[in-house]
Design a protein around this motif. Sequence first.
Motif, PDB file in Angstrom:
ATOM      1  N   ASP A 103      91.587  37.583  37.903  1.00  0.00           N
ATOM      2  CA  ASP A 103      91.248  38.889  38.203  1.00  0.00           C
ATOM      3  C   ASP A 103      91.159  40.028  37.224  1.00  0.00           C
ATOM      4  O   ASP A 103      90.782  39.511  36.277  1.00  0.00           O
ATOM      5  CB  ASP A 103      92.556  39.617  39.174  1.00  0.00           C
ATOM      6  N   ARG A 104      90.899  41.272  37.568  1.00  0.00           N
ATOM      7  CA  ARG A 104      90.343  42.269  36.681  1.00  0.00           C
ATOM      8  C   ARG A 104      91.378  42.273  35.403  1.00  0.00           C
ATOM      9  O   ARG A 104      91.070  43.004  34.419  1.00  0.00           O
ATOM     10  CB  ARG A 104      90.278  43.696  37.186  1.00  0.00           C
ATOM     11  N   ARG A 105      92.720  41.844  35.587  1.00  0.00           N
ATOM     12  CA  ARG A 105      93.653  42.157  34.518  1.00  0.00           C
ATOM     13  C   ARG A 105      93.730  40.780  33.732  1.00  0.00           C
ATOM     14  O   ARG A 105      94.337  40.510  32.694  1.00  0.00           O
ATOM     15  CB  ARG A 105      94.927  42.413  35.004  1.00  0.00           C
ATOM     16  N   SER A 106      93.091  39.783  34.133  1.00  0.00           N
ATOM     17  CA  SER A 106      92.844  38.471  33.167  1.00  0.00           C
ATOM     18  C   SER A 106      92.304  38.562  31.798  1.00  0.00           C
ATOM     19  O   SER A 106      91.484  39.698  31.607  1.00  0.00           O
ATOM     20  CB  SER A 106      91.926  37.471  34.098  1.00  0.00           C
ATOM     21  N   ARG A 107      92.572  38.176  30.827  1.00  0.00           N
ATOM     22  CA  ARG A 107      92.225  38.376  29.515  1.00  0.00           C
ATOM     23  C   ARG A 107      91.517  37.026  29.269  1.00  0.00           C
ATOM     24  O   ARG A 107      91.744  35.991  29.389  1.00  0.00           O
ATOM     25  CB  ARG A 107      93.588  38.275  28.600  1.00  0.00           C
TER      26      ARG A 107
END
Length: 84
Positions: free
Chosen positions: A18-22
Amino acid sequence: MPANEGLGSLADAVSTLDRRSRFELLREVHLDFPTYHPQGMAFAKGLTFLSSVEILDPPEARRGPGLAQPRAGERPRVCPRGRR
């Protein structure tokens, strides 16, 4: 071996992003041409295919359906050294 064998675990892993994945940058390829506004990328047989859009007119305030900015689509093929 069937072409889709082993894709279940890959699909499961991708579905957790998701958008928080690094992400970790492994390397960069500098391109020797303008990329304008990249839309997508695909890799096949050592080549990179880049989908890009060049905005032809400066943005204006527009309202209503069908009033998108004029654009020119481009899909250059890029070699590993960043050349067309």
